[in-house]
Design a protein around this motif. Structure first.
Motif, short mmCIF file in Angstrom:
data_model
loop_
_atom_site.label_atom_id
_atom_site.label_comp_id
_atom_site.label_asym_id
_atom_site.label_seq_id
_atom_site.Cartn_x
_atom_site.Cartn_y
_atom_site.Cartn_z
N TYR A 109 20.67 -19.10 -51.86
CA TYR A 109 22.06 -18.68 -51.73
C TYR A 109 22.82 -19.80 -51.04
O TYR A 109 22.39 -20.31 -50.01
N TYR A 110 23.97 -20.17 -51.63
CA TYR A 110 24.72 -21.28 -51.05
C TYR A 110 26.21 -21.11 -51.33
O TYR A 110 26.66 -21.31 -52.45
N VAL A 111 26.93 -20.71 -50.29
CA VAL A 111 28.39 -20.72 -50.34
C VAL A 111 28.81 -22.11 -49.88
O VAL A 111 28.60 -22.47 -48.72
N ALA A 112 29.38 -22.90 -50.77
CA ALA A 112 29.61 -24.31 -50.48
C ALA A 112 31.10 -24.63 -50.43
O ALA A 112 31.87 -24.23 -51.32
N SER A 113 31.50 -25.34 -49.40
CA SER A 113 32.86 -25.90 -49.28
C SER A 113 33.94 -24.84 -49.48
O SER A 113 34.92 -25.05 -50.19
N LEU A 114 33.76 -23.69 -48.83
CA LEU A 114 34.74 -22.60 -48.91
C LEU A 114 35.79 -22.80 -47.82
O LEU A 114 35.45 -22.90 -46.63
N LEU A 115 37.05 -22.88 -48.20
CA LEU A 115 38.10 -23.10 -47.21
C LEU A 115 38.18 -21.92 -46.26
O LEU A 115 38.35 -20.76 -46.68
N VAL A 116 38.07 -22.20 -44.98
CA VAL A 116 38.11 -21.16 -43.97
C VAL A 116 39.43 -20.39 -44.03
O VAL A 116 39.46 -19.15 -43.91
N ASP A 117 40.54 -21.09 -44.22
CA ASP A 117 41.84 -20.43 -44.24
C ASP A 117 42.00 -19.48 -45.42
O ASP A 117 42.82 -18.57 -45.38
N TYR A 118 41.21 -19.67 -46.48
CA TYR A 118 41.28 -18.80 -47.64
C TYR A 118 40.62 -17.45 -47.37
O TYR A 118 41.13 -16.41 -47.77
N CYS A 119 39.48 -17.46 -46.69
CA CYS A 119 38.69 -16.23 -46.60
C CYS A 119 38.51 -15.70 -45.17
O CYS A 119 38.26 -14.52 -44.99
N MET A 120 38.65 -16.57 -44.17
CA MET A 120 38.45 -16.14 -42.78
C MET A 120 39.45 -16.86 -41.86
O MET A 120 39.05 -17.57 -40.93
N PRO A 121 40.74 -16.70 -42.10
CA PRO A 121 41.72 -17.48 -41.34
C PRO A 121 41.67 -17.24 -39.83
O PRO A 121 41.97 -18.15 -39.06
N THR A 122 41.28 -16.04 -39.41
CA THR A 122 41.25 -15.77 -37.97
C THR A 122 40.06 -16.42 -37.28
O THR A 122 40.02 -16.50 -36.05
N LEU A 123 39.09 -16.92 -38.05
CA LEU A 123 37.92 -17.55 -37.45
C LEU A 123 38.31 -18.80 -36.67
O LEU A 123 37.65 -19.17 -35.68
N ARG A 124 39.40 -19.45 -37.08
CA ARG A 124 39.77 -20.73 -36.47
C ARG A 124 40.27 -20.57 -35.03
O ARG A 124 40.33 -21.57 -34.29
N ALA A 125 40.60 -19.36 -34.63
CA ALA A 125 41.18 -19.18 -33.29
C ALA A 125 40.28 -19.74 -32.20
O ALA A 125 40.75 -20.36 -31.25
N ASP A 126 38.97 -19.55 -32.34
CA ASP A 126 38.06 -20.10 -31.33
C ASP A 126 36.86 -20.79 -31.97
O ASP A 126 35.78 -20.86 -31.39
N ASN A 127 37.08 -21.30 -33.20
CA ASN A 127 36.04 -22.07 -33.89
C ASN A 127 36.71 -23.19 -34.68
O ASN A 127 36.77 -23.17 -35.91
N ASP A 128 37.23 -24.17 -33.96
CA ASP A 128 38.00 -25.21 -34.63
C ASP A 128 37.96 -26.49 -33.80
O ASP A 128 37.69 -26.46 -32.59
N LEU A 129 38.24 -27.60 -34.46
CA LEU A 129 38.35 -28.89 -33.79
C LEU A 129 39.83 -29.29 -33.70
O LEU A 129 40.65 -28.80 -34.45
N GLY A 130 40.11 -30.21 -32.81
CA GLY A 130 41.49 -30.55 -32.50
C GLY A 130 42.10 -31.62 -33.38
O GLY A 130 42.74 -32.55 -32.88
N PHE A 131 41.95 -31.51 -34.70
CA PHE A 131 42.54 -32.49 -35.60
C PHE A 131 44.07 -32.44 -35.56
O PHE A 131 44.74 -33.48 -35.54
N ALA A 132 44.63 -31.23 -35.58
CA ALA A 132 46.09 -31.10 -35.63
C ALA A 132 46.75 -31.78 -34.44
O ALA A 132 47.83 -32.37 -34.57
N ALA A 133 46.11 -31.73 -33.28
CA ALA A 133 46.69 -32.35 -32.08
C ALA A 133 46.79 -33.86 -32.23
O ALA A 133 47.57 -34.51 -31.52
N GLN A 134 46.00 -34.44 -33.15
CA GLN A 134 46.05 -35.88 -33.39
C GLN A 134 46.82 -36.21 -34.66
O GLN A 134 46.76 -37.35 -35.16
#
Length: 340
Positions: free
Chosen positions: A116-141
């Motif tokens: 089973y392999y879910v590959a390269s699934l955009l987080v914002d498409y299926c789990m947008p709330t996951l980013r609240a405390d599971n994200d890196l600081g790219f936007a800040a840069q």
């Protein structure tokens, strides 16, 4: 086989809100970022148990259908090809992520599960709330790098390269990364350009049991290999165009990665140029190919300003730097020429 591989350079003390992007890009060297995602809630859930990690993902899932690869137990966790290399050994399915997680849970203790392999699934498409405390600081840069999530069991992504830069975060389960520099492409024996297991050509060498009689130059590639095992919470920086082989080591694995390019969005992928060059140049007589090599060296691979340096600026047109308008004109011109 990779016991003798050189260790990948390691940086300690990195944090998700203080990414050393400038340093990584300037060095252009593969780098393990120990503990970069250690404070993520998904990492904490995975440390508790695979079931806790699955429940964490379910809590953020919005119900949208997802695409995933499924393979019979015979695939042994390696999405690849059938024997004649004309088709893949896995099938693409669509369904709910909750269903995929249920099926993964059912096979956690199975020594020979289906792949089973879910590959390269955009987080914002299926789990947008996951980013609240599971994200890196790219936007800040000021970098746009939307995260993608990879969910599966002991899956192996055969050695391949990606054009963008990549930071991949090991969230649940361990993964082994083995990397090779771009110049090893011939020694890695790339397979078909299409179809491919994941969008890019992959090596034909089975790293579990390499056939060195059939692929003898792989020995030369091995001499350049770098390898590391990432624990949950660790991350790795993979520079653009580096070949990487990724092996899931546990019955349930989750990875979150961030791709970002070095060019603005209006500069397309060089893969278009590769296909066009194969079509127009590759099968010409050797004398002509060598002449075209010189032309490309002058216009493309030499210094960016070389070809137009002796011309007045107003006369340079596409010999000067590309901006968005010049890119649009080039695209329109190429479409027009190809449609004739």
């Amino acid at each position: 086989m990779f016991d003798q591989a050189a260790p990948i350079r390691t940086m300690e003390g990195c944090s998700a809100d203080a990414l050393p992007l400038a340093e990584l890009l300037e060095g252009g060297t593969p780098t393990v970022l120990r503990g970069l995602a250690r404070d993520w809630s998904l990492v904490a859930a995975g440390r508790e148990s695979p079931h806790a990690a699955m429940e964490h993902l379910r809590a953020h899932y919005n119900g949208r259908p997802v695409q995933y690869n499924w393979g019979a137990p015979e695939t042994a966790g390696r999405p690849f090809y059938v024997e004649d290399r004309t088709a893949l050994n896995c099938e693409v399915r669509r369904g709910g992520l909750d269903q995929v997680l249920d099926e993964l849970a059912a096979y956690l203790d199975d020594p020979r599960p289906p792949t089973y392999y879910v590959a390269s699934l955009l987080v914002d498409y299926c789990m947008p709330t996951l980013r609240a405390d599971n994200d890196l600081g790219f936007a800040a840069q000021g970098v746009q790098a939307p995260p993608a999530i990879w969910i599966g069991n002991r899956v192996t992504a055969s050695c391949h390269y990606d054009a963008p830069n990549n930071i991949a975060c090991c969230a649940v389960g361990r993964r082994r990364f083995t990397l090779f520099p771009p110049e090893q492409i011939a020694n890695l024996y790339p397979g078909p350009l299409e179809p491919t297991p994941g969008g890019q050509a992959v090596t034909m060498v089975d790293f579990r049991d390499p056939d060195l009689e059939r692929y003898p130059r792989f020995r030369e590639a091995l001499a350049t290999a770098q390898s590391a095992v990432l624990e949950p919470g660790d991350a790795i920086f993979i520079p653009s165009m580096w070949w990487h082989h990724v092996q899931g080591l546990d019955p349930f694995t989750v990875l979150v990665n961030y791709w970002w390019g070095s060019m603005p969005d209006w500069i397309p992928t060089p893969m278009h140029a590769l296909y066009h060059a194969m079509w127009t140049i590759r099968d010409r007589p050797e004398r002509e190919k060598q002449a075209w090599r010189e032309v490309f060296e002058y216009y493309v691979f030499g210094p960016a300003g070389q070809a137009g340096a002796h011309l007045p600026e107003a006369a340079r047109n596409i010999l000067g730097p590309f901006d968005e308008m010049a890119a649009r004109r080039m695209r329109a011109m190429l479409i027009g020429k190809l449609n004739r």
